[in-house]
Design an enzyme around this catalytic site. Structure first.
Site, PDB file in Angstrom:
ATOM      1  CG  HIS A 118       2.184   1.801   4.173  1.00 53.10           C
ATOM      2  ND1 HIS A 118       1.897   3.020   3.619  1.00 53.10           N
ATOM      3  CD2 HIS A 118       3.274   1.347   3.516  1.00 53.10           C
ATOM      4  CE1 HIS A 118       2.764   3.291   2.653  1.00 53.10           C
ATOM      5  NE2 HIS A 118       3.615   2.289   2.575  1.00 53.10           N
ATOM      6  CG  ASP A 195      -3.114  -1.252   3.338  1.00 51.13           C
ATOM      7  OD1 ASP A 195      -2.976  -1.756   2.212  1.00 51.13           O
ATOM      8  OD2 ASP A 195      -2.246  -0.520   3.868  1.00 51.13           O
ATOM      9  CD  GLN A 198       3.399  -5.152   0.894  1.00 58.58           C
ATOM     10  OE1 GLN A 198       3.780  -6.200   0.368  1.00 58.58           O
ATOM     11  NE2 GLN A 198       3.904  -3.962   0.572  1.00 58.58           N
ATOM     12  CE  LYS A 221       2.584  -1.289  -2.281  1.00 53.61           C
ATOM     13  NZ  LYS A 221       3.983  -0.939  -2.017  1.00 53.61           N
ATOM     14  CB  CYS A 361       5.738   3.928   4.507  1.00 54.11           C
ATOM     15  SG  CYS A 361       6.537   4.706   3.108  1.00 54.11           S
TER      16      CYS A 361
HETATM   17  C1  LIG Z   1       0.685  -2.190   3.619  1.00 57.40           C
HETATM   18  C2  LIG Z   1       0.751  -1.074   2.629  1.00 57.40           C
HETATM   19  N1  LIG Z   1      -0.229  -0.165   2.574  1.00 57.40           N
HETATM   20  C3  LIG Z   1      -0.238   0.844   1.684  1.00 57.40           C
HETATM   21  C4  LIG Z   1       0.787   0.996   0.803  1.00 57.40           C
HETATM   22  C5  LIG Z   1       0.738   2.149  -0.134  1.00 57.40           C
HETATM   23  O1  LIG Z   1       0.642   1.746  -1.454  1.00 57.40           O
HETATM   24  P1  LIG Z   1       0.856   2.807  -2.600  1.00 57.40           P
HETATM   25  O2  LIG Z   1       2.195   3.418  -2.401  1.00 57.40           O
HETATM   26  O3  LIG Z   1       0.773   2.027  -3.855  1.00 57.40           O
HETATM   27  O4  LIG Z   1      -0.235   3.813  -2.463  1.00 57.40           O
HETATM   28  C6  LIG Z   1       1.835   0.066   0.805  1.00 57.40           C
HETATM   29  C7  LIG Z   1       2.983   0.146  -0.133  1.00 57.40           C
HETATM   30  O5  LIG Z   1       3.778   1.029  -0.150  1.00 57.40           O
HETATM   31  C8  LIG Z   1       1.822  -0.973   1.744  1.00 57.40           C
HETATM   32  O6  LIG Z   1       2.816  -1.873   1.787  1.00 57.40           O
END
Ligand SMILES: Cc1ncc(COP(=O)(O)O)c(C=O)c1O
Ligand SMILES: Cc1ncc(COP(=O)(O)O)c(C=O)c1O
Lengths: 407, 143, 407, 143
Positions: A118, A195, A198, A221, A361
């Site tokens: 991401h 990270d 998910q 999430k 993203c």
């Molecule tokens: C794998 C992953 N990493 C990071 C993020 C970023 O999370 P956030 O937007 O809550 O900072 C997301 C979700 O958008 C994600 O799916």
């Protein structure tokens, strides 16, 4: 799994006579009454600025704040002082990039990350690379979307100082072989930044068992309110890192020209915390884990299997990543031949099925897959087999609507 | 409005075989337009001479709405002056925002009125206007 | 001012038979039903990840997000694309320090700030100074706690590049002569970073009229939920600054080795936003401003006057800063002779009066005042003259309780 | 418990005229203890010789509870071995956390039991334990 929809006000009530089939849970989930009520209760009974008052109400707020931290620590099997509250995963990953990356990396070092990352676990590392002269090295999944042992050995080497990887990709939905990655990274002397955005909603994450060095996730999430998340870091690493955001509450003492900092985790928590959100996060964790991980995984696996089996019967559907449900968590990304994913999502929306379309993203992954965008159906514990059936039914209208003759 | 109305013949036609999908020989300007949130990505090429848009074309990827919109736009602006092209873009934005609704007023947009339905689909407005914003930016740089 | 206490659940209900006299509003305020309900409504009807979906619910979430931005912009008299959502004032000030300070300052430059700054508008600038070689220069208030024209001219000079100052000090409660400061700063080519954490709850702040370059505030001090705040920046400055936090949603396009960024303000908003909190902030702003600024200021002035007049009769009380109520907003800091402020706060708390004791995140000011700590009574629009009377009554018990013979 | 109980004679006495408020000649260790959230700030000085705390004193500022606690602690530890001093600190923490409540068990704390009431005032626990944490840190460094 018992039917949970009645616990979710947004999903329980039909709109225009139709219940919403919400399948964008990878972007954000809905919140159960248990969470909404916990937040309200906090604001109605215990709200004050924690750590800042000696009066009784402030102590209750401090207890709410530190109590939530203990719940998050338990959730990840960490110690409370290894848990830093953040606003979301992105902030947690940026904190590591700024405070660890900028501080400890130098020219010639390598940062290894999966091409499926991401942007939140990628752009901060690009910036660290640019600032320090370190090099970004990408791991590429095989045709089935899974990272191989060979790729891990090839890309994580003696120059690797940081391995940044999502436990579950938000596009492919596949878990990476994290044990393998951690073993290799530690052999090479690199730290692993996981990270968990998910993964935490779908599986038990034990940072001690995984032996990762950092782990970040978002509450929103995970059935919690927006604006709160957490970063785990091994204490000895957090201790040697400089602070990131600075200001109130993260100091030991401030003089005109110098400052000493509070011990971890407070060193990393500048300014007034989102205690209401933290209370909501703790309530969400308690609500979710009370369902039982075995139950949750079995239910979500059943949804995955049903959806994948349905998609497999539609020849104009491409699913990205190994279409076997094993090791797949909550996410199915797909395209409809000849139809742009935005148009697919618009057509599904007209049927009350909310899926996401776009690059999610993860543009480097899109490039790698040779696509510009795709649709993503992502599942939560409250989704039902009926939701999946509705998705499958609506997907079959898409090509007809777009003037293809096969419908 | 119904989905089938939006994806009506013109849009589908335009998007499935866009007759302006090509590079432009001797282009005087080439500009990329991107919708970061969805990944729509078009490159608009123009050959502008003596204040006239002599030829236009585009490459890139996007949804039916953005592709149709680009194609319909090019239909409209070829042969027009830079000023006229800019005015048409303004009129198109007015239509998509729902601010200009009169049939007579919209007449100048020709077949592009097929996209009027997008004014009721806020989530797709960006797709419809991408090409037109790119056009304005390109003409601005040209000037 | 009509009695507002019934609109505040935490304050409306007595505890142990006693209504709480909450006088720590400078730390954080309580939330009215109007705010709690707006947040709940959002989660029950419109919750999704904004900017990330083409389905209808996501558009409603986007409208909630951008609608809240418009409300904040209106509140400060700014343009919506000059408003960056943050988690609190501290994050906003850190953003300016990192993205403007680290980028545009160099050795020999000067950063001018008042010795009364909150740590959040001080420690980040210490860090910028350390990293860039710039020098921190302090403005000192006179004996009455007010900054003089002479001090402003003396300390803001040709080398000054940044002037960082709180519009209202969270300890002294006095407004700085901001017009004077901005005029001098701009004459010298410096930008002005205004910390509005303590001003926005008590006065109308018009960033255009003030002509400040940046302004930060927190929602939680303004009747909004925790975890949301805003930073204003002049567009031309924001545009030339590099991003701060990076990740999802703040990009234009990402490739493996390079990234281009979204236009402002999204360039500065990484990751999922706290839309629920933003909706609450917008509701709080609407709730507060509907009361009318003239009414609010008149009411809060009356509270100040009553408290200051009461304190003036108690010879063992020292009030910090000019004890005239003019230009004083919401805050009175004081000490009781011979009794440590923590003990004062504990004794007041036993009477149901919540005041804060400590250094109030302003240690350099404490040093300058020659004290280690003090008590602070800080007021909100819902406080009443009866609250002030209770404060005055309880304060008179303190010395007796501590064994001083004068009671 | 009532406020007047907490601020009882011993505390008030101790805090208003702390008889250990002085630097220690020939101190072998000097350590600052700070409560960042409240601004309590004491410097504890110890002269430790042959494993015995021969003399202790403190300077600095703080509330009645932290000052009384420091003073009562010094009363107690002078003449004790390092090990005994550490044990007393442990016992004091137990009392303040409310884990040790028996009169007999607490006997070793002498007059410092006057602070037992703080165990019901979570917001003041930090004030009561500051000196004792500083003591443990100091003895740790000494060793
Ligand atoms: C794998 C992953 N990493 C990071 C993020 C970023 O999370 P956030 O937007 O809550 O900072 C997301 C979700 O958008 C994600 O799916
Ligand atoms: C003047 C001033 N600036 C900055 C802050 C920091 O605000 P926050 O804690 O919401 O980041 C505060 C409040 O604590 C304040 O009073």
């Amino acid at each position: 799994m018992k039917n949970l929809l009645n616990e979710f006000p947004l999903l329980a009530v039909p709109e225009n006579g139709k219940r919403l089939v919400y399948l964008d849970n990878g972007a954000t989930t809905q919140r159960p009454f248990a969470v909404l009520n916990a937040v309200e209760e906090y604001y109605k009974k215990n709200n004050a600025n924690p750590h800042r008052g000696v009066y009784d109400l402030a102590m209750r707020a401090t207890d709410a704040h530190e109590g939530a931290r203990a719940v998050v620590a338990g959730f990840l099997n960490a110690e409370p002082d290894e848990i830093i509250f953040t606003q979301n995963t992105s902030e947690g990953l940026n904190l590591v990039a700024y405070s660890y990356g900028l501080e400890f990396l130098k020219a010639g070092d390598e940062i290894a990350l999966s091409v499926a990352e991401h942007h939140s676990n990628l752009v901060p590392w690009q910036r660290v690379a640019k600032a320090t002269g370190a090099k970004l090295v990408y791991l590429y999944p095989g045709a089935d979307g899974r990272l191989t042992k060979e790729e891990i050995s090839a890309k994580i080497g003696p120059n690797t100082k940081v391995v940044a990887v999502a436990q579950v990709s938000n596009v492919l939905g596949l878990a990476v072989p994290i044990a393998e990655i951690v073993r290799r990274a530690h052999e090479m002397g690199a730290v692993v930044v996981l990270d968990c955005a998910q993964s935490t909603p779908h599986m038990q994450v034990d940072v001690k068992a995984l032996d990762v060095d950092f782990a970040a996730f978002s509450g929103h999430k995970l059935y919690a309110p927006m604006g709160v998340g957490a970063l785990y870091g091994k204490k000895e690493l957090l201790e040697k890192m400089p602070p990131f955001l600075s200001g109130g509450d993260m100091i030991a003492s401030v003089h005109e020209q110098s400052t000493t900092y509070a011990p971890v985790p407070r060193k990393f928590e500048a300014g007034t915390r989102n205690v209401g959100g933290e209370v909501g996060l703790a309530a969400a964790i308690q609500w979710l884990t009370a369902l039982g991980w075995d139950e949750i995984e079995a239910h979500e696996q059943a949804l995955m299997q049903h959806a994948l089996a349905g998609f497999a019967k539609l020849p104009y559907i491409t699913v990205y990543g190994d279409a076997a449900p094993q090791g797949r968590y909550g996410v199915i990304s797909f395209n409809v031949e000849g139809v742009h994913p935005h148009d697919v999502a618009t057509i599904l929306d007209a049927d009350g099925v909310a899926v996401r379309a776009g690059h999610h993203c993860a543009q480097p992954l899109m490039e790698y897959l040779g696509i510009n965008a795709c649709c993503r159906a992502s599942f939560a514990v409250y989704n039902t087999i009926a939701d999946v059936d509705q998705l499958l039914e609506s997907v079959q209208k898409v090509r007809g609507c777009m003037g293809f003759g096969d419908q | 409005m119904g989905i089938n109305d939006l994806y009506n013949q013109i849009i589908v036609e335009n998007s499935r075989s866009p007759h302006h999908r090509h590079a432009v020989g001797g282009a005087t300007i080439s500009l990329e337009g991107v919708n970061p949130s969805c990944g729509d990505d078009i490159t608009l090429q123009l050959r502008v001479k003596d204040g006239i848009v002599q030829e236009a074309g585009f490459t890139g990827e996007g949804c039916a709405i953005s592709q149709a919109s680009t194609s319909l736009m090019i239909d409209l602006i070829e042969g027009k002056t830079v000023e006229e092209a800019n005015q048409l873009a303004g009129l198109f934005f007015g239509m998509i925002k729902g601010e200009v609704t009169g049939e007579d007023e919209l007449d100048a947009l020709g077949d592009a009125v097929a996209l009027q339905g997008v004014s009721h689909m806020p989530s797709r407005v960006k797709c419809a206007v991408l090409a037109w914003h790119t056009l304005q930016d390109a003409l601005g740089e040209q000037a």
